[in-house]
Design a protein around this motif. Sequence first.
Motif, PDB file in Angstrom:
ATOM      1  N   ALA A   1       0.824  -1.218   0.000  1.00  0.00           N
ATOM      2  CA  ALA A   1       0.000   0.000   0.000  1.00  0.00           C
ATOM      3  C   ALA A   1       0.853   1.261   0.000  1.00  0.00           C
ATOM      4  O   ALA A   1       0.367   2.339  -0.363  1.00  0.00           O
ATOM      5  CB  ALA A   1      -0.940  -0.006   1.206  1.00  0.00           C
ATOM      6  N   ALA A   2       2.116   1.156   0.411  1.00  0.00           N
ATOM      7  CA  ALA A   2       3.003   2.322   0.408  1.00  0.00           C
ATOM      8  C   ALA A   2       3.518   2.636  -0.996  1.00  0.00           C
ATOM      9  O   ALA A   2       4.009   3.744  -1.246  1.00  0.00           O
ATOM     10  CB  ALA A   2       4.188   2.093   1.346  1.00  0.00           C
ATOM     11  N   LEU A   3       3.399   1.680  -1.910  1.00  0.00           N
ATOM     12  CA  LEU A   3       3.941   1.829  -3.266  1.00  0.00           C
ATOM     13  C   LEU A   3       2.877   2.446  -4.159  1.00  0.00           C
ATOM     14  O   LEU A   3       2.258   1.771  -4.987  1.00  0.00           O
ATOM     15  CB  LEU A   3       4.395   0.462  -3.790  1.00  0.00           C
ATOM     16  CG  LEU A   3       5.397  -0.275  -2.899  1.00  0.00           C
ATOM     17  CD1 LEU A   3       5.710  -1.651  -3.474  1.00  0.00           C
ATOM     18  CD2 LEU A   3       6.671   0.543  -2.717  1.00  0.00           C
ATOM     19  N   ARG A   4       2.667   3.756  -3.980  1.00  0.00           N
ATOM     20  CA  ARG A   4       1.634   4.468  -4.711  1.00  0.00           C
ATOM     21  C   ARG A   4       2.165   5.849  -5.059  1.00  0.00           C
ATOM     22  O   ARG A   4       3.195   6.288  -4.523  1.00  0.00           O
ATOM     23  CB  ARG A   4       0.341   4.543  -3.902  1.00  0.00           C
ATOM     24  CG  ARG A   4       0.224   5.698  -2.925  1.00  0.00           C
ATOM     25  CD  ARG A   4       1.023   5.514  -1.666  1.00  0.00           C
ATOM     26  NE  ARG A   4       0.934   6.733  -0.824  1.00  0.00           N
ATOM     27  CZ  ARG A   4       1.950   7.273  -0.208  1.00  0.00           C
ATOM     28  NH1 ARG A   4       3.138   6.737  -0.274  1.00  0.00           N
ATOM     29  NH2 ARG A   4       1.801   8.355   0.518  1.00  0.00           N
ATOM     30  N   PRO A   5       1.514   6.568  -5.978  1.00  0.00           N
ATOM     31  CA  PRO A   5       1.965   7.934  -6.279  1.00  0.00           C
ATOM     32  C   PRO A   5       1.871   8.822  -5.045  1.00  0.00           C
ATOM     33  O   PRO A   5       0.952   8.681  -4.227  1.00  0.00           O
ATOM     34  CB  PRO A   5       0.989   8.394  -7.370  1.00  0.00           C
ATOM     35  CG  PRO A   5       0.427   7.140  -7.947  1.00  0.00           C
ATOM     36  CD  PRO A   5       0.371   6.161  -6.813  1.00  0.00           C
ATOM     37  N   TRP A   6       2.836   9.747  -4.881  1.00  0.00           N
ATOM     38  CA  TRP A   6       2.806  10.667  -3.753  1.00  0.00           C
ATOM     39  C   TRP A   6       3.360  12.014  -4.196  1.00  0.00           C
ATOM     40  O   TRP A   6       4.108  12.109  -5.164  1.00  0.00           O
ATOM     41  CB  TRP A   6       3.618  10.117  -2.569  1.00  0.00           C
ATOM     42  CG  TRP A   6       4.918   9.484  -2.935  1.00  0.00           C
ATOM     43  CD1 TRP A   6       5.143   8.168  -3.198  1.00  0.00           C
ATOM     44  CD2 TRP A   6       6.196  10.133  -3.099  1.00  0.00           C
ATOM     45  NE1 TRP A   6       6.471   7.954  -3.512  1.00  0.00           N
ATOM     46  CE2 TRP A   6       7.138   9.144  -3.461  1.00  0.00           C
ATOM     47  CE3 TRP A   6       6.625  11.453  -2.961  1.00  0.00           C
ATOM     48  CZ2 TRP A   6       8.481   9.431  -3.694  1.00  0.00           C
ATOM     49  CZ3 TRP A   6       7.969  11.747  -3.200  1.00  0.00           C
ATOM     50  CH2 TRP A   6       8.875  10.743  -3.556  1.00  0.00           C
ATOM     51  N   THR A   7       2.937  13.060  -3.473  1.00  0.00           N
ATOM     52  CA  THR A   7       3.402  14.411  -3.767  1.00  0.00           C
ATOM     53  C   THR A   7       4.675  14.678  -2.970  1.00  0.00           C
ATOM     54  O   THR A   7       4.682  14.513  -1.752  1.00  0.00           O
ATOM     55  CB  THR A   7       2.339  15.450  -3.380  1.00  0.00           C
ATOM     56  OG1 THR A   7       1.137  15.178  -4.118  1.00  0.00           O
ATOM     57  CG2 THR A   7       2.817  16.862  -3.686  1.00  0.00           C
ATOM     58  N   PRO A   8       5.767  15.089  -3.608  1.00  0.00           N
ATOM     59  CA  PRO A   8       7.025  15.301  -2.879  1.00  0.00           C
ATOM     60  C   PRO A   8       6.893  16.361  -1.786  1.00  0.00           C
ATOM     61  O   PRO A   8       6.206  17.375  -1.953  1.00  0.00           O
ATOM     62  CB  PRO A   8       7.989  15.762  -3.974  1.00  0.00           C
ATOM     63  CG  PRO A   8       7.413  15.243  -5.242  1.00  0.00           C
ATOM     64  CD  PRO A   8       5.927  15.309  -5.060  1.00  0.00           C
ATOM     65  N   ALA A   9       7.553  16.106  -0.669  1.00  0.00           N
ATOM     66  CA  ALA A   9       7.625  17.043   0.448  1.00  0.00           C
ATOM     67  C   ALA A   9       9.066  17.092   0.936  1.00  0.00           C
ATOM     68  O   ALA A   9       9.897  16.241   0.573  1.00  0.00           O
ATOM     69  CB  ALA A   9       6.693  16.605   1.575  1.00  0.00           C
TER      70      ALA A   9
END
Length: 248
Positions: free
Chosen positions: A141-149
């Motif tokens: 579930a952690a392997l998904r698109p994310w917005t960089p921070a």
Amino acid sequence: MDDVEVVVAHSERATLRVGGVFLKVDADQARLDAEVEAMFLAPVPTPEVLWRKPHVLAIAALPGTTLGRLGGPSTGSPAAWAAAGAAIRTLHDAPLPPRSGRAGRSTVALAAELDDECESLVANGLLPADLVTRNRRVARAALRPWTPAFTHGDLQIAHVFVDGDEVTGIIDWSEAGRGDALYDLAAFTLGHEEHLDDVLTGYGTDVDLDVIHAWWSLRSLLAVRWLIEHGFDPFAPGCEVDVLRSRM
């Protein structure tokens, strides 16, 4: 004369304390340079850099105490944990740093690393197959698109110092850079799930709890073999293997 305290030591780096000064010795000079850059850019309290030479960084000790450590009792009031959550949110809302950090690895690379590590853990008899299989499923579930921070990249609770209900500083920025914000939140609450709600109260926005849980499993699966090879014990009570068992 102050005694020399070995805080942590393995083949890649070592940290020594002499009185109010910490000396970080790192085989990778670029990692020390990245740490100094991240501390300069971070909009949260960080240690004072006293000096640096090739492969050695000297920083001043922070006031206060940590909120605990993985495998040990957690300390601090709910308000202190919430203050830590607020500080993490301040970091994540800051302008992006130029580098990609540990929390910024691509999902493709992470998926490949996870598959290889899980196979190794079972093949070498380090962990039972059912424990690995269950956590491998959760971890995806952690392997998904994310917005960089702007992420710290190694935000374990031993790296956050508080005095009362105030955050006095955050240490160990060598893995900082652009990355997945939920990686930081998961790293900070790893093994201390009871404080997740307090941290999220301070963080001040809804997060996907399934992804937090996934990062707990993913981080732990990837850490077990490395910890053993570098003289640490992931099987100690409350540490990585217990985190994996809690997902069963």
